[in-house]
Design a protein around this motif. Structure first.
Motif, PDB file in Angstrom:
ATOM      1  N   ASN A 104      -2.935 -17.307 -51.125  1.00  0.00           N
ATOM      2  CA  ASN A 104      -2.349 -16.807 -51.898  1.00  0.00           C
ATOM      3  C   ASN A 104      -1.585 -15.610 -52.354  1.00  0.00           C
ATOM      4  O   ASN A 104      -1.370 -14.699 -52.335  1.00  0.00           O
ATOM      5  CB  ASN A 104      -1.676 -17.292 -53.110  1.00  0.00           C
ATOM      6  N   SER A 105      -2.775 -14.653 -52.602  1.00  0.00           N
ATOM      7  CA  SER A 105      -3.542 -13.694 -52.891  1.00  0.00           C
ATOM      8  C   SER A 105      -3.252 -12.446 -52.083  1.00  0.00           C
ATOM      9  O   SER A 105      -2.803 -11.182 -51.925  1.00  0.00           O
ATOM     10  CB  SER A 105      -4.785 -13.414 -53.619  1.00  0.00           C
ATOM     11  N   PHE A 106      -3.008 -12.361 -50.886  1.00  0.00           N
ATOM     12  CA  PHE A 106      -2.380 -12.453 -50.122  1.00  0.00           C
ATOM     13  C   PHE A 106      -1.130 -12.171 -49.639  1.00  0.00           C
ATOM     14  O   PHE A 106      -0.313 -11.098 -49.417  1.00  0.00           O
ATOM     15  CB  PHE A 106      -3.720 -12.355 -48.571  1.00  0.00           C
ATOM     16  N   PHE A 107      -0.307 -13.056 -50.142  1.00  0.00           N
ATOM     17  CA  PHE A 107       1.848 -12.857 -49.821  1.00  0.00           C
ATOM     18  C   PHE A 107       1.504 -12.024 -51.088  1.00  0.00           C
ATOM     19  O   PHE A 107       2.636 -13.338 -51.232  1.00  0.00           O
ATOM     20  CB  PHE A 107       1.138 -14.614 -49.329  1.00  0.00           C
ATOM     21  N   THR A 108       1.231 -11.911 -51.016  1.00  0.00           N
ATOM     22  CA  THR A 108       2.373 -10.817 -52.836  1.00  0.00           C
ATOM     23  C   THR A 108       3.257 -10.152 -52.785  1.00  0.00           C
ATOM     24  O   THR A 108       4.429 -10.297 -53.443  1.00  0.00           O
ATOM     25  CB  THR A 108       1.384 -10.095 -52.938  1.00  0.00           C
ATOM     26  N   LYS A 149     -15.638  -0.721 -36.558  1.00  0.00           N
ATOM     27  CA  LYS A 149     -13.859  -1.053 -36.145  1.00  0.00           C
ATOM     28  C   LYS A 149     -13.500  -1.524 -37.536  1.00  0.00           C
ATOM     29  O   LYS A 149     -11.702  -1.007 -37.326  1.00  0.00           O
ATOM     30  CB  LYS A 149     -14.417  -1.999 -34.905  1.00  0.00           C
ATOM     31  N   ILE A 150     -13.645  -2.326 -38.294  1.00  0.00           N
ATOM     32  CA  ILE A 150     -13.269  -3.031 -39.277  1.00  0.00           C
ATOM     33  C   ILE A 150     -12.689  -1.858 -40.279  1.00  0.00           C
ATOM     34  O   ILE A 150     -11.645  -2.146 -41.088  1.00  0.00           O
ATOM     35  CB  ILE A 150     -13.582  -3.949 -39.648  1.00  0.00           C
ATOM     36  N   ASN A 151     -13.916  -1.445 -40.550  1.00  0.00           N
ATOM     37  CA  ASN A 151     -13.587  -0.398 -41.828  1.00  0.00           C
ATOM     38  C   ASN A 151     -12.381   0.515 -41.410  1.00  0.00           C
ATOM     39  O   ASN A 151     -12.000   1.516 -42.242  1.00  0.00           O
ATOM     40  CB  ASN A 151     -14.505   0.436 -42.510  1.00  0.00           C
ATOM     41  N   ASN A 152     -12.341   0.590 -40.210  1.00  0.00           N
ATOM     42  CA  ASN A 152     -10.476   1.809 -39.806  1.00  0.00           C
ATOM     43  C   ASN A 152      -9.662   0.966 -40.545  1.00  0.00           C
ATOM     44  O   ASN A 152      -8.951   1.753 -41.064  1.00  0.00           O
ATOM     45  CB  ASN A 152     -10.760   1.811 -38.706  1.00  0.00           C
ATOM     46  N   LEU A 153      -9.618  -0.097 -41.247  1.00  0.00           N
ATOM     47  CA  LEU A 153      -8.879  -0.483 -41.558  1.00  0.00           C
ATOM     48  C   LEU A 153      -8.555   0.132 -43.401  1.00  0.00           C
ATOM     49  O   LEU A 153      -8.408  -0.697 -43.920  1.00  0.00           O
ATOM     50  CB  LEU A 153      -8.545  -2.378 -41.616  1.00  0.00           C
ATOM     51  N   GLU A 154      -9.138   1.083 -43.511  1.00  0.00           N
ATOM     52  CA  GLU A 154      -9.180   1.398 -44.692  1.00  0.00           C
ATOM     53  C   GLU A 154     -10.248  -0.094 -45.512  1.00  0.00           C
ATOM     54  O   GLU A 154     -11.295  -0.468 -45.354  1.00  0.00           O
ATOM     55  CB  GLU A 154      -7.709   2.111 -45.223  1.00  0.00           C
ATOM     56  N   GLU A 155      -9.525   0.309 -47.095  1.00  0.00           N
ATOM     57  CA  GLU A 155     -10.985  -0.776 -47.608  1.00  0.00           C
ATOM     58  C   GLU A 155     -10.024  -1.936 -47.975  1.00  0.00           C
ATOM     59  O   GLU A 155      -8.943  -2.165 -47.963  1.00  0.00           O
ATOM     60  CB  GLU A 155     -10.746  -0.469 -48.710  1.00  0.00           C
ATOM     61  N   LEU A 156     -10.863  -2.793 -47.556  1.00  0.00           N
ATOM     62  CA  LEU A 156     -10.567  -4.233 -47.487  1.00  0.00           C
ATOM     63  C   LEU A 156     -10.611  -5.160 -48.611  1.00  0.00           C
ATOM     64  O   LEU A 156     -10.785  -4.572 -49.302  1.00  0.00           O
ATOM     65  CB  LEU A 156     -11.422  -5.305 -46.177  1.00  0.00           C
ATOM     66  N   PRO A 157      -9.789  -5.996 -49.271  1.00  0.00           N
ATOM     67  CA  PRO A 157      -9.539  -6.477 -50.042  1.00  0.00           C
ATOM     68  C   PRO A 157     -10.505  -7.230 -50.931  1.00  0.00           C
ATOM     69  O   PRO A 157     -11.557  -7.402 -50.419  1.00  0.00           O
ATOM     70  CB  PRO A 157      -8.476  -7.583 -50.120  1.00  0.00           C
ATOM     71  N   SER A 158     -11.372  -7.274 -52.022  1.00  0.00           N
ATOM     72  CA  SER A 158     -11.431  -7.979 -52.764  1.00  0.00           C
ATOM     73  C   SER A 158     -11.604  -9.186 -52.926  1.00  0.00           C
ATOM     74  O   SER A 158     -10.089  -9.892 -53.447  1.00  0.00           O
ATOM     75  CB  SER A 158     -12.855  -7.092 -53.958  1.00  0.00           C
ATOM     76  N   LEU A 159     -12.223  -9.864 -53.843  1.00  0.00           N
ATOM     77  CA  LEU A 159     -11.671 -11.006 -53.756  1.00  0.00           C
ATOM     78  C   LEU A 159     -11.313 -11.465 -56.204  1.00  0.00           C
ATOM     79  O   LEU A 159     -11.042 -10.335 -56.494  1.00  0.00           O
ATOM     80  CB  LEU A 159     -12.942 -12.174 -54.486  1.00  0.00           C
ATOM     81  N   PRO A 160     -10.271 -11.827 -55.334  1.00  0.00           N
ATOM     82  CA  PRO A 160      -8.981 -11.847 -56.255  1.00  0.00           C
ATOM     83  C   PRO A 160      -9.737 -12.378 -57.521  1.00  0.00           C
ATOM     84  O   PRO A 160     -10.600 -12.842 -58.052  1.00  0.00           O
ATOM     85  CB  PRO A 160      -7.611 -12.849 -56.191  1.00  0.00           C
ATOM     86  N   SER A 161      -8.976 -11.339 -59.155  1.00  0.00           N
ATOM     87  CA  SER A 161      -9.766 -11.964 -60.355  1.00  0.00           C
ATOM     88  C   SER A 161      -9.114 -13.321 -60.810  1.00  0.00           C
ATOM     89  O   SER A 161     -10.110 -13.619 -61.570  1.00  0.00           O
ATOM     90  CB  SER A 161      -8.669 -10.731 -61.761  1.00  0.00           C
TER      91      SER A 161
END
Length: 384
Positions: free
Chosen positions: A212-216, A133-145
């Motif tokens: 903050n990495s999500f609110f770009t 179900k979660i992977n239907n969201l395509e690729e979830l973000p990785s930890l920001p650099s």
């Protein structure tokens, strides 16, 4: 399949107590009094959880758990310590070497329940049906650099000037840190990023970088959600201080910032559809969680918990993301924290950001926290 747990402690009495405690539980339990022996065993065994004392001769818990993280990243790592070893626990959690901690001496019922809940939560988060179900969201973000660079600096015990130089490269994050520390709650007036970071604590700075990495991208919906997470976080801190009469544990001082990370992900992948659901939740008796389940077959709670767990964040953050709408769930270990996040989330929506989404208040948290609704609402009103 029977779960395998290994216990590592140089005190043989502790090992005997664990063996006795878990003798009738459905686990295979193997005990070691040296870290090297545990690692040798793990090289040829499928281990699900390691519970390690933090203070041991020869190889201490920090070294052992760091090795386990590197060589066996899927193994659940739990630190075991005495109450007076908080600094060591803090370091292990901040470095991501342990996601949960347990104290000795312990209450037998609570210890068994904690182990059971940690294992069951891990199974749930790794369940193929849920992952589908979660992977239907395509690729979830990785930890920001930037987060990983900051973590690396802190692991090396870099001085504050180096940390400040790294943070100052990102003006958006620098601005958010200064804005937070200059808020009425912290009572500081400073434009100095080093002073700001020292006030917030480096663990909280890390989580501001992460959030903050999500609110770009700026949009009305995302701006409202950022404000909601900020309001929720400062209300968590205030409820601990003014209702529970103690400081919020510094390790989990960003629980309010991270509790709704699943909603950010849903915005990222289903922007228009998700906005429609939010409007429906605001104008009807349906809760947002129920509407998410009906339309996406998963919820922002599941998505947030999965993501935070996959990043190796502390188990308390995973619980706050998973259970902030149902804090009395029997699977919750950190009930105090999750209950406070629940109250903060509810009142941040109702009072501090009243155009937020509809959610329900679990009245039982007042009795659990030994506070009254009137006490909580006075704190909320004082922060408007």
């Amino acid at each position: 399949m029977t779960k395998q747990i290994i216990i590592v402690d140089d005190e043989r009495t502790v090992l005997r107590n664990f063996e006795k405690l878990l003798k009738k539980e459905p686990y295979k339990v193997t005990c070691f009094n040296k870290g090297h022996d545990a690692l040798e065993y793990m090289a040829n065994q499928n281990v699900d959880m390691i519970i390690s004392d933090v203070a041991m001769p020869e190889m201490d818990g920090e070294t052992l758990l760091a090795t386990v993280k590197a060589d066996h990243p899927k193994v659940i790592r739990v630190a075991l310590s005495h109450l007076n070893e908080n600094k060591r626990i803090t370091r292990l959690i901040e470095r991501g070497l342990a996601t949960q901690y347990l104290f000795k001496p312990w209450n037998n019922y609570e210890m068994k329940l904690s182990i059971k809940n940690i294992l069951e939560m891990n199974v749930y988060l790794m369940d193929e049906e849920n992952l589908g179900k979660i992977n239907n969201l395509e690729e979830l973000p990785s930890l920001p650099s930037l987060y990983m660079e900051l973590t690396d600096l802190l692991d090396k015990d870099a001085d504050m000037d180096d940390v400040a130089e790294l943070i100052s490269r990102d003006q958006a994050i620098t601005s958010k840190i200064l804005k937070m520390v200059n808020s009425a709650f912290y009572g500081r007036k400073t434009g100095n990023i080093i002073q700001a970071m020292m006030t917030l604590g480096l663990n909280n700075v890390k989580n501001i970088v992460l959030t903050n990495s999500f609110f770009t991208t700026s949009s009305d919906s995302m701006d409202k959600l950022w404000q909601h997470t900020m309001d929720t976080n400062r209300l968590c801190l205030a409820l601990y201080e003014k209702c529970l009469n103690k400081r919020m544990p510094s390790l989990f001082g960003s629980a309010g910032l991270l509790h709704d990370v699943g909603r950010v992900i849903l915005y990222m992948f289903h922007n228009d559809d998700y906005n429609d659901l939010i409007k429906e939740a605001e104008s009807t008796e349906y809760t947002l969680v129920n509407l998410e389940l009906e339309n996406f077959h998963t919820t922002h709670q599941d998505i947030g918990a999965y993501l935070l767990n996959s990043w190796g964040l502390p188990y308390a953050y995973v619980e706050a993301a998973m259970f902030h709408h149902r804090p009395m769930d029997e699977r919750v270990i950190n009930k105090e924290l999750v209950s406070v996040v629940h109250l903060a989330d509810y009142y941040a929506t109702k009072v501090l950001s009243p155009d937020g989404t509809h959610n329900l208040l679990d009245q039982s948290v007042f009795d659990f926290l030994n506070v009254t609704r009137e006490q909580v609402e006075r704190v909320v009103e004082s922060m408007k």
